[in-house]
Enzyme design. Structure first.
Site, PDB file in Angstrom:
ATOM      1  N   LYS A  22      11.023 -23.505 -46.476  1.00  0.00           N
ATOM      2  CA  LYS A  22       9.880 -24.436 -46.374  1.00  0.00           C
ATOM      3  C   LYS A  22       8.551 -23.687 -46.338  1.00  0.00           C
ATOM      4  O   LYS A  22       7.617 -24.028 -47.054  1.00  0.00           O
ATOM      5  CB  LYS A  22      10.027 -25.290 -45.111  1.00  0.00           C
ATOM      6  N   ASN A  23       8.477 -22.671 -45.508  1.00  0.00           N
ATOM      7  CA  ASN A  23       7.172 -22.021 -45.325  1.00  0.00           C
ATOM      8  C   ASN A  23       6.749 -21.198 -46.540  1.00  0.00           C
ATOM      9  O   ASN A  23       5.559 -20.980 -46.757  1.00  0.00           O
ATOM     10  CB  ASN A  23       7.161 -21.178 -44.050  1.00  0.00           C
ATOM     11  N   CYS A 117       2.568 -28.721 -36.037  1.00  0.00           N
ATOM     12  CA  CYS A 117       3.211 -28.867 -34.730  1.00  0.00           C
ATOM     13  C   CYS A 117       2.274 -28.446 -33.620  1.00  0.00           C
ATOM     14  O   CYS A 117       1.538 -27.470 -33.744  1.00  0.00           O
ATOM     15  CB  CYS A 117       4.475 -28.020 -34.673  1.00  0.00           C
ATOM     16  N   ARG A 122      -4.107 -23.314 -32.293  1.00  0.00           N
ATOM     17  CA  ARG A 122      -3.796 -22.637 -33.561  1.00  0.00           C
ATOM     18  C   ARG A 122      -5.098 -22.385 -34.328  1.00  0.00           C
ATOM     19  O   ARG A 122      -5.443 -23.101 -35.263  1.00  0.00           O
ATOM     20  CB  ARG A 122      -2.781 -23.459 -34.372  1.00  0.00           C
ATOM     21  N   GLN A 126      -9.052 -16.088 -38.507  1.00  0.00           N
ATOM     22  CA  GLN A 126      -8.713 -14.972 -39.400  1.00  0.00           C
ATOM     23  C   GLN A 126      -8.765 -15.391 -40.869  1.00  0.00           C
ATOM     24  O   GLN A 126      -9.090 -14.592 -41.739  1.00  0.00           O
ATOM     25  CB  GLN A 126      -7.326 -14.397 -39.062  1.00  0.00           C
ATOM     26  N   ASP A 305      10.006 -19.183 -34.519  1.00  0.00           N
ATOM     27  CA  ASP A 305      10.612 -20.445 -34.961  1.00  0.00           C
ATOM     28  C   ASP A 305      12.098 -20.542 -34.589  1.00  0.00           C
ATOM     29  O   ASP A 305      12.730 -21.579 -34.834  1.00  0.00           O
ATOM     30  CB  ASP A 305      10.450 -20.619 -36.482  1.00  0.00           C
ATOM     31  N   ARG A 397      10.485 -32.881 -40.968  1.00  0.00           N
ATOM     32  CA  ARG A 397       9.444 -32.086 -41.621  1.00  0.00           C
ATOM     33  C   ARG A 397      10.021 -30.824 -42.237  1.00  0.00           C
ATOM     34  O   ARG A 397       9.480 -30.296 -43.212  1.00  0.00           O
ATOM     35  CB  ARG A 397       8.372 -31.673 -40.602  1.00  0.00           C
TER      36      ARG A 397
END
Ligand code: UD1
Length: 430
Positions: A22-23, A117, A122, A126, A305, A397
């Protein structure tokens, strides 16, 4: 409201196919708009986050053609707007990759402040620092991040923290900048490498992805490609821990075992057998798990994760374990839910002290976020009796067909929508 209903107690046994990461997919889909030619992406996970991102892309004129469930053709030649609506971005964090992609291609983008999430603050400082180093003006106003540049030119960026998101976003913004960009203290996650490989297959010149220094030489334009996304390290790890927690025997297939090393090492440490082959890993848990200590770290360390999943396993181990979360500040929200199932866990700042108990018991609980939600499902699979889990939209998700894949391994889990459905499930599972 839809819930998962789970009857625990069955060891998971069998084989499960892992989908695309997914990422990695989120960054790669966003990066696909950087050429006017058509790009073909294979092994795309069909999960809510990727689908919302595709909708956000369609909303600015990107043409998306679904060839099948996991294959998509993307054409960004007719983009007619550079503003990504708050509605999409609130639902996913990774919408901000469109900022790097559109800035890189059109030298201008406006994207709503990201959601995702709620696992702690967050910041995106940067990302902003990186864009500015490439010559962009970045302004946050009315909930939008606006980035714009006359010319993007290569820059030297030292990331103050190791961040996957900023590394990938700055990489995209830099591929067509004039001259050389150097990103130091870059994230080394497999999806960073996957994005670099994808961009290189489109004609970019990126070296060093997977190390802490990434060098990008700007090219004039990118072209069409066909690309297959890497397997999902976290989906694989979740099934590996599901095997451990239910004292099962599960082979995760279509994986890159190298990406799973930190996960495999912890499973061996707590008493599981782990067998690796070229593209599969088998986890066998024949006895009660041992306690251990674990700290989440950037890759190749133990992934944040996977933190809730290992905590669920250690909650049933013999002795006292310590889990330290070093990436996100608020990632223990599932502990209250797990406590309702009988776990004995005390959280002090970024550390959870876990006293292993003999068993979990089924309860009505709520998924607080994506990975914690998946971890609570695993707890339910090991628990005595029935567990119901609310807010499964979080889990959807990032996990494709999660209940189905679990059922194929012998789990008793179903999506129920009403009290009547739940009663039927209870009657069926006895
Ligand atoms: C990504 C993943 C998420 C995973 C995380 C860490 C996606 C969509 N999400 O999130 O599943 O948990 O990597 O592996 O890919 N930070 C800053 N400033 C910034 C950016 C980050 O201080 O500008 C901090 C964060 O607060 C956090 C750490 O850096 O403490 C790591 O964050 P980062 O790697 O960027 O996570 P995400 O990309 O948001």
């Amino acid at each position: 409201m839809e819930q998962y209903a789970i009857k625990g107690g069955n060891p998971l046994v069998g084989e499960v196919e892992i989908g695309g990461a997914k990422n990695a997919a989120l960054a790669i889909l966003a990066a696909s708009v950087m050429t006017d030619e058509t790009v073909l992406i294979e092994n795309m996970p069909d999960v809510r986050d990727t689908n919302v991102l595709l909708q956000a892309m369609e909303s600015i004129g990107v043409i998306i053609e679904r060839i099948d469930r996991h294959t998509v053709k993307i054409n960004g030649a007719h983009i007619n707007g550079l503003v990504i609506d708050g509605d999409y971005i609130k639902r996913i964090r990774a919408g901000y990759y469109l900022l790097g992609a559109l800035l890189g291609k059109y030298k201008k983008a406006e994207v709503a402040f990201p959601g995702g999430c709620n696992i702690g603050s967050r910041p995106i400082d940067q990302h902003i620092k990186g864009f500015k180093a490439l010559g962009a003006d970045v302004d946050i106003a009315h909930g939008l991040i606006k980035a714009e540049a006359e010319h993007l030119r290569g820059g030297h960026i030292y990331m103050d923290v190791v961040t996957v998101g900023a590394t990938m976003n700055v990489m995209m913004a830099a591929v067509m900048a004039e001259g050389q960009t150097i990103i130091e203290n870059a994230a080394k996650e497999p999806h960073v490498v996957d994005l670099a490989n994808f961009l290189n297959s489109m004609g970019a010149n990126i070296r060093g992805a997977g190390t802490d220094v990434i060098r990008i030489k700007g090219v004039q334009k990118l072209h069409s490609t066909e690309y297959t996304i890497i397997p999902d390290q976290i989906e694989a790890g979740t099934f590996m821990f599901a095997a451990a927690v239910t004292r099962g025997d599960v082979t995760v297939k279509n994986v890159i075992p190298k990406h799973l090393e930190s996960i495999s090492a912890k499973l061996i440490e707590i008493g599981c057998e782990v067998e690796e082959s070229d593209d599969a890993v088998r986890v066998v848990a024949a006895k009660r798990l041992n306690h251990t200590q674990v700290k989440t770290l950037p890759y190749p360390g133990f992934p944040t994760d996977m933190q809730p999943q290992i905590a669920v396993a250690l909650g049933l181990s013999s002795g006292t374990s310590i889990v330290t979360e070093s990436i996100f500040e608020n990632r223990f929200k599932y502990v209250d839910e797990l406590t309702r199932m009988g776990a004995s866990i005390k959280v002090e700042s970024n550390t959870a002290i876990i006293d292993g108990v003999d068993r979990y018991t089924g309860a009505s609980i709520t998924a607080p976020d994506l990975r914690a939600g998946a971890a609570l499902v695993i707890a339910g699979l090991a628990a005595e009796g029935i567990t119901t889990i609310d807010e499964i939209r979080y889990i959807e998700r990032g996990y494709e067909d999660f209940p189905l894949k679990l059922r194929m391994l012998g789990a008793q889990i179903e999506v129920v929508d009403t009290e009547k459905d739940l009663q039927k499930f209870k009657l069926r599972v006895g």
